[in-house]
Motif scaffolding. Structure first.
Motif, PDB file in Angstrom:
ATOM      1  N   ARG A 172       0.835  -1.216   0.000  1.00  0.00           N
ATOM      2  CA  ARG A 172       0.000   0.000   0.000  1.00  0.00           C
ATOM      3  C   ARG A 172       0.866   1.259   0.000  1.00  0.00           C
ATOM      4  NH1 ARG A 172      -4.235  -1.385   4.849  1.00  0.00           N
ATOM      5  NH2 ARG A 172      -5.331  -3.140   3.865  1.00  0.00           N
ATOM      6  N   MET A 173       1.987   1.203   0.704  1.00  0.00           N
ATOM      7  CA  MET A 173       2.893   2.357   0.799  1.00  0.00           C
ATOM      8  C   MET A 173       3.693   2.570  -0.485  1.00  0.00           C
ATOM      9  SD  MET A 173       4.430   1.572   4.611  1.00  0.00           S
ATOM     10  CE  MET A 173       5.828   2.694   4.440  1.00  0.00           C
ATOM     11  N   GLY A 174       3.743   1.538  -1.339  1.00  0.00           N
ATOM     12  CA  GLY A 174       4.599   1.634  -2.525  1.00  0.00           C
ATOM     13  C   GLY A 174       6.075   1.659  -2.167  1.00  0.00           C
ATOM     14  N   LEU A 175       6.419   0.972  -1.069  1.00  0.00           N
ATOM     15  CA  LEU A 175       7.800   1.001  -0.569  1.00  0.00           C
ATOM     16  C   LEU A 175       8.732   0.253  -1.519  1.00  0.00           C
ATOM     17  CD1 LEU A 175       9.908   1.496   1.667  1.00  0.00           C
ATOM     18  CD2 LEU A 175       9.083  -0.550   2.809  1.00  0.00           C
ATOM     19  N   ALA A 176       9.737   0.971  -2.043  1.00  0.00           N
ATOM     20  CA  ALA A 176      10.724   0.348  -2.926  1.00  0.00           C
ATOM     21  C   ALA A 176      12.000   1.180  -2.889  1.00  0.00           C
ATOM     22  CB  ALA A 176      10.196   0.257  -4.356  1.00  0.00           C
ATOM     23  N   PHE A 177      13.137   0.510  -2.936  1.00  0.00           N
ATOM     24  CA  PHE A 177      14.427   1.204  -2.950  1.00  0.00           C
ATOM     25  C   PHE A 177      14.907   1.379  -4.388  1.00  0.00           C
ATOM     26  CE2 PHE A 177      14.295  -0.216   1.414  1.00  0.00           C
ATOM     27  CZ  PHE A 177      14.926   0.815   2.103  1.00  0.00           C
ATOM     28  N   ARG A 178      15.453   2.559  -4.672  1.00  0.00           N
ATOM     29  CA  ARG A 178      16.003   2.840  -5.996  1.00  0.00           C
ATOM     30  C   ARG A 178      17.522   2.690  -6.013  1.00  0.00           C
ATOM     31  NH1 ARG A 178      12.489   6.924  -4.809  1.00  0.00           N
ATOM     32  NH2 ARG A 178      14.208   8.367  -4.421  1.00  0.00           N
ATOM     33  N   TYR A 225      30.086   7.846  -0.838  1.00  0.00           N
ATOM     34  CA  TYR A 225      28.711   7.487  -1.199  1.00  0.00           C
ATOM     35  C   TYR A 225      27.717   8.045  -0.184  1.00  0.00           C
ATOM     36  CZ  TYR A 225      30.767   4.288  -4.575  1.00  0.00           C
ATOM     37  OH  TYR A 225      31.477   3.774  -5.624  1.00  0.00           O
ATOM     38  N   ARG A 226      26.475   8.213  -0.633  1.00  0.00           N
ATOM     39  CA  ARG A 226      25.375   8.610   0.259  1.00  0.00           C
ATOM     40  C   ARG A 226      24.779   7.318   0.826  1.00  0.00           C
ATOM     41  NH1 ARG A 226      22.834  11.998  -4.563  1.00  0.00           N
ATOM     42  NH2 ARG A 226      23.375   9.959  -5.423  1.00  0.00           N
ATOM     43  N   VAL A 227      24.877   7.176   2.126  1.00  0.00           N
ATOM     44  CA  VAL A 227      24.592   5.890   2.776  1.00  0.00           C
ATOM     45  C   VAL A 227      23.446   6.030   3.767  1.00  0.00           C
ATOM     46  CG1 VAL A 227      25.577   3.983   4.122  1.00  0.00           C
ATOM     47  CG2 VAL A 227      27.057   5.324   2.592  1.00  0.00           C
ATOM     48  N   GLY A 228      22.461   5.132   3.662  1.00  0.00           N
ATOM     49  CA  GLY A 228      21.406   5.037   4.660  1.00  0.00           C
ATOM     50  C   GLY A 228      21.592   3.770   5.474  1.00  0.00           C
ATOM     51  N   LEU A 229      21.353   3.851   6.779  1.00  0.00           N
ATOM     52  CA  LEU A 229      21.547   2.692   7.656  1.00  0.00           C
ATOM     53  C   LEU A 229      20.367   2.555   8.605  1.00  0.00           C
ATOM     54  CD1 LEU A 229      23.331   0.428   8.964  1.00  0.00           C
ATOM     55  CD2 LEU A 229      24.320   2.217  10.399  1.00  0.00           C
ATOM     56  N   TYR A 230      19.824   1.345   8.664  1.00  0.00           N
ATOM     57  CA  TYR A 230      18.826   0.999   9.693  1.00  0.00           C
ATOM     58  C   TYR A 230      19.483  -0.009  10.614  1.00  0.00           C
ATOM     59  CZ  TYR A 230      14.572  -1.143  11.706  1.00  0.00           C
ATOM     60  OH  TYR A 230      13.611  -1.635  12.561  1.00  0.00           O
ATOM     61  N   ILE A 231      19.644   0.362  11.891  1.00  0.00           N
ATOM     62  CA  ILE A 231      20.379  -0.482  12.847  1.00  0.00           C
ATOM     63  C   ILE A 231      19.638  -0.436  14.172  1.00  0.00           C
ATOM     64  CG2 ILE A 231      21.891   1.396  13.640  1.00  0.00           C
ATOM     65  CD1 ILE A 231      24.224  -0.672  13.555  1.00  0.00           C
ATOM     66  N   LYS A 232      19.717  -1.490  14.955  1.00  0.00           N
ATOM     67  CA  LYS A 232      18.960  -1.519  16.204  1.00  0.00           C
ATOM     68  C   LYS A 232      19.562  -2.501  17.204  1.00  0.00           C
ATOM     69  CE  LYS A 232      16.092  -4.145  13.194  1.00  0.00           C
ATOM     70  NZ  LYS A 232      17.095  -4.001  12.192  1.00  0.00           N
ATOM     71  N   ASN A 289      23.869   9.300   5.918  1.00  0.00           N
ATOM     72  CA  ASN A 289      25.215   9.867   5.796  1.00  0.00           C
ATOM     73  C   ASN A 289      25.900  10.028   7.150  1.00  0.00           C
ATOM     74  OD1 ASN A 289      25.132   9.958   3.003  1.00  0.00           O
ATOM     75  ND2 ASN A 289      24.104  11.940   3.007  1.00  0.00           N
ATOM     76  N   GLY A 290      25.724   9.038   7.999  1.00  0.00           N
ATOM     77  CA  GLY A 290      26.411   9.016   9.287  1.00  0.00           C
ATOM     78  C   GLY A 290      25.726   9.783  10.389  1.00  0.00           C
ATOM     79  N   ASP A 291      24.658  10.514  10.078  1.00  0.00           N
ATOM     80  CA  ASP A 291      23.950  11.309  11.090  1.00  0.00           C
ATOM     81  C   ASP A 291      22.594  10.683  11.401  1.00  0.00           C
ATOM     82  OD1 ASP A 291      25.961  13.278  11.213  1.00  0.00           O
ATOM     83  OD2 ASP A 291      25.145  14.246   9.416  1.00  0.00           O
ATOM     84  N   MET A 292      22.178  10.802  12.667  1.00  0.00           N
ATOM     85  CA  MET A 292      20.870  10.292  13.053  1.00  0.00           C
ATOM     86  C   MET A 292      19.761  11.084  12.358  1.00  0.00           C
ATOM     87  SD  MET A 292      21.042   9.462  17.131  1.00  0.00           S
ATOM     88  CE  MET A 292      21.368  11.121  17.678  1.00  0.00           C
ATOM     89  N   ALA A 293      18.692  10.388  12.010  1.00  0.00           N
ATOM     90  CA  ALA A 293      17.530  11.070  11.422  1.00  0.00           C
ATOM     91  C   ALA A 293      16.910  12.020  12.443  1.00  0.00           C
ATOM     92  CB  ALA A 293      16.505  10.032  10.976  1.00  0.00           C
ATOM     93  N   SER A 294      16.319  13.091  11.954  1.00  0.00           N
ATOM     94  CA  SER A 294      15.691  14.075  12.845  1.00  0.00           C
ATOM     95  C   SER A 294      14.339  13.568  13.345  1.00  0.00           C
ATOM     96  CB  SER A 294      15.481  15.393  12.101  1.00  0.00           C
ATOM     97  OG  SER A 294      14.509  15.219  11.072  1.00  0.00           O
ATOM     98  N   LYS A 302      12.971   7.166   0.476  1.00  0.00           N
ATOM     99  CA  LYS A 302      12.621   8.468  -0.090  1.00  0.00           C
ATOM    100  C   LYS A 302      13.802   9.445  -0.060  1.00  0.00           C
ATOM    101  CE  LYS A 302       8.454   7.497  -1.157  1.00  0.00           C
ATOM    102  NZ  LYS A 302       8.316   7.054  -2.551  1.00  0.00           N
ATOM    103  N   THR A 303      14.912   9.016   0.521  1.00  0.00           N
ATOM    104  CA  THR A 303      16.113   9.849   0.567  1.00  0.00           C
ATOM    105  C   THR A 303      16.984   9.504  -0.635  1.00  0.00           C
ATOM    106  OG1 THR A 303      15.996   9.775   2.988  1.00  0.00           O
ATOM    107  CG2 THR A 303      18.080  10.501   2.036  1.00  0.00           C
ATOM    108  N   ASP A 304      17.690  10.488  -1.150  1.00  0.00           N
ATOM    109  CA  ASP A 304      18.538  10.264  -2.329  1.00  0.00           C
ATOM    110  C   ASP A 304      19.814   9.553  -1.881  1.00  0.00           C
ATOM    111  OD1 ASP A 304      19.538  10.292  -4.865  1.00  0.00           O
ATOM    112  OD2 ASP A 304      20.139  12.402  -4.828  1.00  0.00           O
ATOM    113  N   LEU A 305      19.812   8.215  -1.922  1.00  0.00           N
ATOM    114  CA  LEU A 305      20.932   7.410  -1.423  1.00  0.00           C
ATOM    115  C   LEU A 305      21.604   6.650  -2.564  1.00  0.00           C
ATOM    116  CD1 LEU A 305      19.257   5.733   1.713  1.00  0.00           C
ATOM    117  CD2 LEU A 305      20.782   7.726   1.696  1.00  0.00           C
ATOM    118  N   ASP A 306      22.869   6.308  -2.340  1.00  0.00           N
ATOM    119  CA  ASP A 306      23.591   5.404  -3.248  1.00  0.00           C
ATOM    120  C   ASP A 306      23.480   3.956  -2.789  1.00  0.00           C
ATOM    121  OD1 ASP A 306      24.703   7.453  -4.960  1.00  0.00           O
ATOM    122  OD2 ASP A 306      25.993   7.985  -3.264  1.00  0.00           O
TER     123      ASP A 306
END
Length: 432
Positions: free
Chosen positions: A37-43, A71-78, A91-96, A132-136
């Motif tokens: 439903r969200m149309g979630l997909a990585f480019r 590179y522009r890097v996104g990370l999901y970690i927990k 890019n190494g910074d926590m999301a707002s 939705k973020t412009d990532l590599d």
């Protein structure tokens, strides 16, 4: 949407209250429905990392090397220690807070009647934010197992399984073969599937073959060797020599680094990385709570070791540190862990146990742990040579250890993310 929370703390409180009773709800049908439903997909390419231990370290090394390469890097970690925002890094910074609230609103708008757990909801929100973020490149850490973990609704371009050991038996099974099958669930047909465990379960190998994944095995498709000064990696077509040891300390970090370098080799056409960037990335990598040695005296070590495999590695790492007069342990653990198998490797290393209750309904009771530890008191040990005392929380246990430890002693904080987070929070508040 009427009456939705407008702040991140309020959103998290709402999600926790919605699923107060059900902590883990296995199965991907609900998550998949909402994802579509969200149309979630990585480019961009996606690297997914699962494993009993080492997955956080492997993710952090991948992120560090790829950032060094520009590179522009996104990370999901927990999980997180102090702030939920630690789970989503761009890019190494926590999301707002604002970006996370927007992502939560988006999931809520598409959820409809589907009931999601806290973990499922937050996973979809963070994956949406990254997509939705412009990532590599996006790096996604799997939570529990693999096959039925919410992250696995995405298809990874490269899937990494770091290590397979006994943990979360109620959900994953109580043998390495059963758990190996669950971890292998993140593999995809025709895509690189990397296993950094030196003794991979047959179930993992067979599943990769059955679905037609491109399986990379340590010792067959990639390996490493090292001396005291440096180490080298050899993959299918790449050699990397004269590498500095990763800034993350511990005996297993070369296994994790090798799996990370194998993943980068598999993606070398899309994301080429130079030798200097690998060296710098490994030298600069940081990850809280993984054999993290804090500056100052007494020496304080933070380690989230909470299963037998991780506890054995922690004991080995402590043994390699040199002489300390006394070692104090700040220890708290969940009741559903194999507690004796976590404690036993540390008995040789720890003299004084400061045992804490944890802020979770799953916490083992400190008084019971003290009774269990006291059974291991060495014959004829004086009070100054052995003790085990119960405390209400990790902050009080840590304060006690700090009050008793001399500058030639050390304090090791371990047993759970909750134990380490409790001490981190206490240290942070004492600095302000």
């Amino acid at each position: 949407m009427p009456n939705l929370p407008t702040t991140l703390p309020d959103w998290l409180a709402l999600l926790e209250s919605r699923h107060a009773e059900v902590h883990i709800d296995m199965g991907l049908d609900r998550v998949r429905t909402v994802k579509e439903r969200m149309g979630l997909a990585f480019r961009c390419p996606v690297i997914m990392v699962a494993g009993t231990n080492g997955k956080g370290s492997t993710c952090a090394m991948l992120e560090s090397i790829l950032l060094q390469a520009g590179y522009r890097v996104g990370l999901y970690i927990k999980p997180h220690f102090l702030d939920f925002n630690e789970r989503a890094r761009i890019n190494g910074d926590m999301a707002s807070d604002a970006a996370l609230v927007e992502a939560f609103d988006f999931v809520e708008a598409h959820r409809g009647e589907v009931d999601l757990t806290y973990f499922e909801f937050t996973t979809l929100a963070i994956m949406h934010l990254l997509s939705k973020t412009d990532l590599d490149v996006a790096i996604l850490e799997v939570g529990l197992g693999g096959r039925l973990d919410a992250v696995n609704v995405v298809d990874a371009d490269v899937a990494v399984v770091t290590s397979i050991d006994i943990d979360h038996t109620a959900y994953l099974g109580d043998t390495r073969e059963a758990i190996g099958f669950e971890k292998a669930g993140i593999f995809r047909a025709g895509r690189a599937a990397i296993c950094g465990d030196p003794v991979p379960p047959q179930s993992l190998i067979e599943h990769a073959g059955k679905i037609g994944a491109d399986l990379w095995l340590l010792g067959r498709d990639f390996n490493y060797q090292g001396d005291k000064q440096q180490w080298s990696f050899a993959g299918r077509s790449t050699r990397r020599n004269s590498l500095a040891y990763p800034a993350l300390r511990g005996a297993n970090q070369l296994l994790n680094a090798s799996a990370a370098l194998a993943a980068l080799e598999a993606l070398r056409m899309q994301l080429p990385v130079g030798a200097q960037e690998v060296r710098a990335g490994l030298a600069l990598v940081e990850l809280p709570g993984r054999f993290q040695v804090l500056p100052g005296r007494p020496t304080v070590i933070l380690d989230v070791a909470h299963n037998p495999h991780a506890a054995a590695a922690l004991a080995q790492n402590l043994g390699n540190m040199g002489f300390y007069r006394y070692t104090y342990a700040v220890f708290g653990i969940m009741q559903d862990k194999d507690i004796d198998a976590v404690i036993n490797p540390l008995l040789e290393q720890v003299d004084h146990w400061c045992v804490a209750n944890l802020d979770s309904p799953r916490s083992a009771q400190a008084a019971e742990l003290v009774a269990r530890l006291s059974a291991h008191r060495p014959a004829g040990a004086k009070p100054e040579d052995f003790s085990a005392i119960a405390f209400a929380n990790p902050a009080e246990a840590y304060a006690n250890a700090l009050s008793r430890a001399g500058e030639n002693d050390r304090i090791v904080v371990f047993g759970s993310f909750y134990t380490v987070a409790g001490v981190m929070a206490a240290r942070k508040s004492s600095l302000h």
